[in-house]
Design a protein around this motif. Structure first.
Motif, PDB file in Angstrom:
ATOM      1  N   LEU A  44       1.928  10.668  -4.836  1.00 40.02           N
ATOM      2  CA  LEU A  44       0.522  10.274  -4.858  1.00 40.02           C
ATOM      3  C   LEU A  44      -0.070  10.472  -3.471  1.00 40.02           C
ATOM      4  O   LEU A  44       0.450   9.958  -2.482  1.00 40.02           O
ATOM      5  CB  LEU A  44       0.386   8.811  -5.290  1.00 40.02           C
ATOM      6  CG  LEU A  44       0.777   8.531  -6.748  1.00 40.02           C
ATOM      7  CD1 LEU A  44       0.950   7.042  -6.976  1.00 40.02           C
ATOM      8  CD2 LEU A  44      -0.253   9.115  -7.694  1.00 40.02           C
ATOM      9  N   SER A  45      -1.163  11.188  -3.395  1.00 40.04           N
ATOM     10  CA  SER A  45      -1.782  11.512  -2.117  1.00 40.04           C
ATOM     11  C   SER A  45      -2.724  10.403  -1.678  1.00 40.04           C
ATOM     12  O   SER A  45      -3.249   9.643  -2.499  1.00 40.04           O
ATOM     13  CB  SER A  45      -2.551  12.829  -2.226  1.00 40.04           C
ATOM     14  OG  SER A  45      -3.571  12.704  -3.215  1.00 40.04           O
ATOM     15  N   PRO A  46      -2.988  10.285  -0.375  1.00 39.68           N
ATOM     16  CA  PRO A  46      -3.993   9.323   0.097  1.00 39.68           C
ATOM     17  C   PRO A  46      -5.363   9.690  -0.460  1.00 39.68           C
ATOM     18  O   PRO A  46      -5.677  10.859  -0.669  1.00 39.68           O
ATOM     19  CB  PRO A  46      -3.952   9.493   1.620  1.00 39.68           C
ATOM     20  CG  PRO A  46      -2.665  10.178   1.908  1.00 39.68           C
ATOM     21  CD  PRO A  46      -2.367  11.031   0.721  1.00 39.68           C
ATOM     22  N   ARG A  47      -6.177   8.665  -0.706  1.00 39.38           N
ATOM     23  CA  ARG A  47      -7.544   8.894  -1.165  1.00 39.38           C
ATOM     24  C   ARG A  47      -8.411   7.706  -0.771  1.00 39.38           C
ATOM     25  O   ARG A  47      -7.908   6.599  -0.553  1.00 39.38           O
ATOM     26  CB  ARG A  47      -7.619   9.143  -2.676  1.00 39.38           C
ATOM     27  CG  ARG A  47      -7.495   7.954  -3.619  1.00 39.38           C
ATOM     28  CD  ARG A  47      -6.081   7.450  -3.872  1.00 39.38           C
ATOM     29  NE  ARG A  47      -5.100   8.468  -4.101  1.00 39.38           N
ATOM     30  CZ  ARG A  47      -4.882   9.050  -5.296  1.00 39.38           C
ATOM     31  NH1 ARG A  47      -5.605   8.681  -6.334  1.00 39.38           N
ATOM     32  NH2 ARG A  47      -3.937   9.953  -5.423  1.00 39.38           N
ATOM     33  N   GLN A  48      -9.681   7.955  -0.690  1.00 37.70           N
ATOM     34  CA  GLN A  48     -10.648   6.888  -0.457  1.00 37.70           C
ATOM     35  C   GLN A  48     -11.124   6.412  -1.820  1.00 37.70           C
ATOM     36  O   GLN A  48     -11.475   7.219  -2.684  1.00 37.70           O
ATOM     37  CB  GLN A  48     -11.828   7.406   0.364  1.00 37.70           C
ATOM     38  CG  GLN A  48     -12.745   6.311   0.857  1.00 37.70           C
ATOM     39  CD  GLN A  48     -13.755   6.844   1.869  1.00 37.70           C
ATOM     40  OE1 GLN A  48     -14.099   8.021   1.825  1.00 37.70           O
ATOM     41  NE2 GLN A  48     -14.216   5.991   2.762  1.00 37.70           N
ATOM     42  N   VAL A  75      -3.984   3.588  -3.040  1.00 38.95           N
ATOM     43  CA  VAL A  75      -2.920   3.430  -4.051  1.00 38.95           C
ATOM     44  C   VAL A  75      -2.148   2.162  -3.725  1.00 38.95           C
ATOM     45  O   VAL A  75      -1.453   2.087  -2.701  1.00 38.95           O
ATOM     46  CB  VAL A  75      -1.962   4.634  -4.073  1.00 38.95           C
ATOM     47  CG1 VAL A  75      -0.925   4.446  -5.182  1.00 38.95           C
ATOM     48  CG2 VAL A  75      -2.721   5.931  -4.264  1.00 38.95           C
ATOM     49  N   ARG A  76      -2.267   1.157  -4.602  1.00 33.96           N
ATOM     50  CA  ARG A  76      -1.675  -0.150  -4.321  1.00 33.96           C
ATOM     51  C   ARG A  76      -0.643  -0.528  -5.370  1.00 33.96           C
ATOM     52  O   ARG A  76      -0.794  -0.216  -6.553  1.00 33.96           O
ATOM     53  CB  ARG A  76      -2.774  -1.215  -4.264  1.00 33.96           C
ATOM     54  CG  ARG A  76      -3.828  -0.940  -3.190  1.00 33.96           C
ATOM     55  CD  ARG A  76      -4.961  -1.944  -3.204  1.00 33.96           C
ATOM     56  NE  ARG A  76      -5.786  -1.869  -4.407  1.00 33.96           N
ATOM     57  CZ  ARG A  76      -6.959  -2.478  -4.548  1.00 33.96           C
ATOM     58  NH1 ARG A  76      -7.437  -3.215  -3.550  1.00 33.96           N
ATOM     59  NH2 ARG A  76      -7.654  -2.357  -5.659  1.00 33.96           N
ATOM     60  N   ASN A  85       0.860  -1.184   0.000  1.00 31.19           N
ATOM     61  CA  ASN A  85       0.000   0.000   0.000  1.00 31.19           C
ATOM     62  C   ASN A  85       0.897   1.234   0.000  1.00 31.19           C
ATOM     63  O   ASN A  85       1.509   1.558   1.024  1.00 31.19           O
ATOM     64  CB  ASN A  85      -0.924   0.012   1.223  1.00 31.19           C
ATOM     65  CG  ASN A  85      -2.029  -1.012   1.114  1.00 31.19           C
ATOM     66  OD1 ASN A  85      -2.622  -1.184   0.056  1.00 31.19           O
ATOM     67  ND2 ASN A  85      -2.304  -1.705   2.199  1.00 31.19           N
ATOM     68  N   LEU A  86       0.992   1.894  -1.158  1.00 29.16           N
ATOM     69  CA  LEU A  86       1.804   3.104  -1.232  1.00 29.16           C
ATOM     70  C   LEU A  86       1.149   4.233  -0.451  1.00 29.16           C
ATOM     71  O   LEU A  86       1.825   5.041   0.186  1.00 29.16           O
ATOM     72  CB  LEU A  86       2.007   3.524  -2.691  1.00 29.16           C
ATOM     73  CG  LEU A  86       2.763   2.523  -3.575  1.00 29.16           C
ATOM     74  CD1 LEU A  86       2.836   3.045  -5.005  1.00 29.16           C
ATOM     75  CD2 LEU A  86       4.159   2.265  -3.030  1.00 29.16           C
ATOM     76  N   GLN A  87      -0.150   4.297  -0.561  1.00 31.28           N
ATOM     77  CA  GLN A  87      -0.994   5.246   0.168  1.00 31.28           C
ATOM     78  C   GLN A  87      -2.373   4.599   0.277  1.00 31.28           C
ATOM     79  O   GLN A  87      -2.679   3.661  -0.467  1.00 31.28           O
ATOM     80  CB  GLN A  87      -1.126   6.583  -0.596  1.00 31.28           C
ATOM     81  CG  GLN A  87       0.138   7.379  -0.763  1.00 31.28           C
ATOM     82  CD  GLN A  87       0.500   8.146   0.500  1.00 31.28           C
ATOM     83  OE1 GLN A  87      -0.161   8.017   1.530  1.00 31.28           O
ATOM     84  NE2 GLN A  87       1.553   8.946   0.425  1.00 31.28           N
ATOM     85  N   PRO A  88      -3.228   5.068   1.167  1.00 34.11           N
ATOM     86  CA  PRO A  88      -4.607   4.603   1.106  1.00 34.11           C
ATOM     87  C   PRO A  88      -5.192   4.866  -0.287  1.00 34.11           C
ATOM     88  O   PRO A  88      -5.105   5.973  -0.804  1.00 34.11           O
ATOM     89  CB  PRO A  88      -5.304   5.460   2.172  1.00 34.11           C
ATOM     90  CG  PRO A  88      -4.228   5.780   3.151  1.00 34.11           C
ATOM     91  CD  PRO A  88      -2.987   5.961   2.322  1.00 34.11           C
ATOM     92  N   ARG A 139       7.452   4.497  -4.469  1.00 36.88           N
ATOM     93  CA  ARG A 139       6.996   5.286  -3.338  1.00 36.88           C
ATOM     94  C   ARG A 139       7.574   6.698  -3.347  1.00 36.88           C
ATOM     95  O   ARG A 139       7.215   7.519  -2.502  1.00 36.88           O
ATOM     96  CB  ARG A 139       7.283   4.558  -2.023  1.00 36.88           C
ATOM     97  CG  ARG A 139       8.711   4.405  -1.622  1.00 36.88           C
ATOM     98  CD  ARG A 139       8.714   3.673  -0.284  1.00 36.88           C
ATOM     99  NE  ARG A 139      10.049   3.221   0.091  1.00 36.88           N
ATOM    100  CZ  ARG A 139      10.264   2.383   1.106  1.00 36.88           C
ATOM    101  NH1 ARG A 139       9.242   1.933   1.811  1.00 36.88           N
ATOM    102  NH2 ARG A 139      11.484   2.009   1.402  1.00 36.88           N
TER     103      ARG A 139
END
Length: 418
Positions: free
Chosen positions: A220-224, A10-11, A5-8, A216
């Motif tokens: 890229l920002s976290p997102r739902q 973003v995998r 998981n790079l960010q929520p 990484r």
């Protein structure tokens, strides 16, 4: 496969293998399709794959890829159920067969494509935008010239309910394309970067930790995730069959039928559905091919296709217009025959063998493997296991019972006779 998981939202999915001479990367941006985002994202894909700030022309971009021993990078749009996807793909020879650093350089080119497109003062470069919009417009306009494709598109429009967004193609409509501007497309671009669910797949002779270290660094920002857990389109059965006839100047008429078929990708009936479709029209051993095309000579081509993310099955045929009634009766008779179990064990085994061969052939193409992983990921399925055994275990009774779920919903006829 190793997952990060790079960010929520973003995998990163990495599958190390030394099977092939190339390394494959697929970056998928996914969001629900809306009434107007498909054309914008299609044009955006064209702009991303043709120029960047560092490589402002197609020639410069092509030279950068050629320096990586003929690497390839492209972008396109597609749809999986409700999800509209913009896919960036890249492939380059493995470092073992060229020189160290090829993979890292390919990742850098993708970084330039995705994070540094040709944007100045809040708008895409006007000349590049104009050229690519015209290219997309030409592609959309040419659909009517490919009558087989056009008829398939019209059948889809007829099958889907009037209010359904599925009636809008994943590549968009001309009228939506005309509304776009260099500035408005930048808004689409930033919205995609900030809000889309992102899945990055890497397949090749790579070290997962090194791949993670490269990706990484991307901003890229976290997102739902904007996608629902269930992306399948489920249309209810309608008792009235929708029929449409259209006349154009064509040498070969098209007769296409759509059946409601509530079976979905990798559900409990998936493998039986594959065999059923193979017996009906999905292989050279099928009833449509053997009886409609070969034996009765009523069709130039006759095939069926499962739509496993949108609850239907489509039959496509090319016929002489004067044979419409006879061809339609015979096509519907083939569906009824499969429903009644009127097919031999020998034919069913030939179909299974063809499906197994198709599956095994797909394992020899890294691009196809990665695309299957994407579909699994989007549909929240684990990678397929025991595929050959699952196909072999399908019984004649399962096929016939499943075929009984087929219910005619739409008939489209493209007539060329005066």
């Amino acid at each position: 496969m190793v997952d990060f998981n790079l960010q929520p939202g973003v995998r990163l999915h990495v599958e190390p293998t030394s099977r092939f001479h190339v390394n494959r990367i697929l970056i998928n941006f996914a969001t629900p399709q809306t009434a107007d985002n498909s054309a914008a994202r299609n044009l955006l894909a064209n702009l991303l794959e043709t120029s960047t700030a560092a490589y402002p022309t197609q020639t410069a971009f092509a030279k950068a890829l050629n320096h990586l021993y003929g690497a390839d990078a492209s972008a396109s749009v597609s749809r999986i159920g409700y999800a509209h996807t913009l896919r960036v793909r890249a492939e380059a020879v493995d470092d073992r067969f060229a020189q160290p650093g090829i993979f890292a350089s390919l990742v850098d080119i993708l970084y330039q494509m995705i994070f540094h497109p040709l944007i100045t003062d809040g708008a895409f470069d006007a000349a590049t935008f104009k050229t690519q919009r015209q290219n997309v417009a030409n592609e959309l306009a040419s659909i009517k010239e490919n009558k087989q494709y056009y008829a398939a598109w019209q059948l889809d429009r007829l099958y889907y309910d009037q209010s359904s967004l599925m009636r809008i193609p994943s590549y968009g409509r001309l009228e939506d394309l005309d509304k776009l501007t260099p500035a408005s497309l930048v808004e689409t671009y930033y919205d995609m970067l900030a809000h889309d669910q992102i899945d990055i797949f890497v397949y090749g002779n790579v070290d997962p930790q090194e791949v993670l270290d490269l990706f990484r660094q991307w901003p890229l920002s976290p997102r739902q995730s904007p996608l629902p857990n269930d992306i399948y389109y489920r249309q209810p059965f309608h008792h009235r069959v929708r029929e449409l006839s259209e006349r154009q100047d064509v040498n070969q008429a098209k007769l296409n039928l759509a059946y409601h078929f509530p079976v979905f990708y990798r559900d409990e009936n998936y493998y039986a559905a594959l065999v059923m479709n193979g017996i009906l029209g999905g292989t050279p051993y099928s009833k449509l091919f053997a009886n409609v095309r070969e034996k009765a000579s009523l069709a130039y081509y006759a095939s069926s296709q499962l739509r496993l993310f949108s609850s239907h099955l489509a039959i496509q045929t090319g016929i002489d217009a004067k044979n419409y009634h006879q061809a339609r009766q015979l096509i519907e008779a083939q569906v009824k025959a499969v429903q009644q179990g009127d097919f031999s064990e020998t034919v069913m085994q030939e179909v299974k063998d063809a499906l197994i061969n198709q599956y095994q052939t797909g394992l020899d193409a890294p691009g196809g493997i990665v695309e299957h992983w994407l579909v699994d990921c989007m549909s929240n399925r684990l990678p397929a296991e025991n595929v050959i055994e699952s196909l072999q275990q399908v019984t004649k009774e399962q096929v016939a019972n499943l075929a009984k779920k087929l219910q005619l919903q739409a008939v489209y006829f493209l007539d060329g006779e005066e």
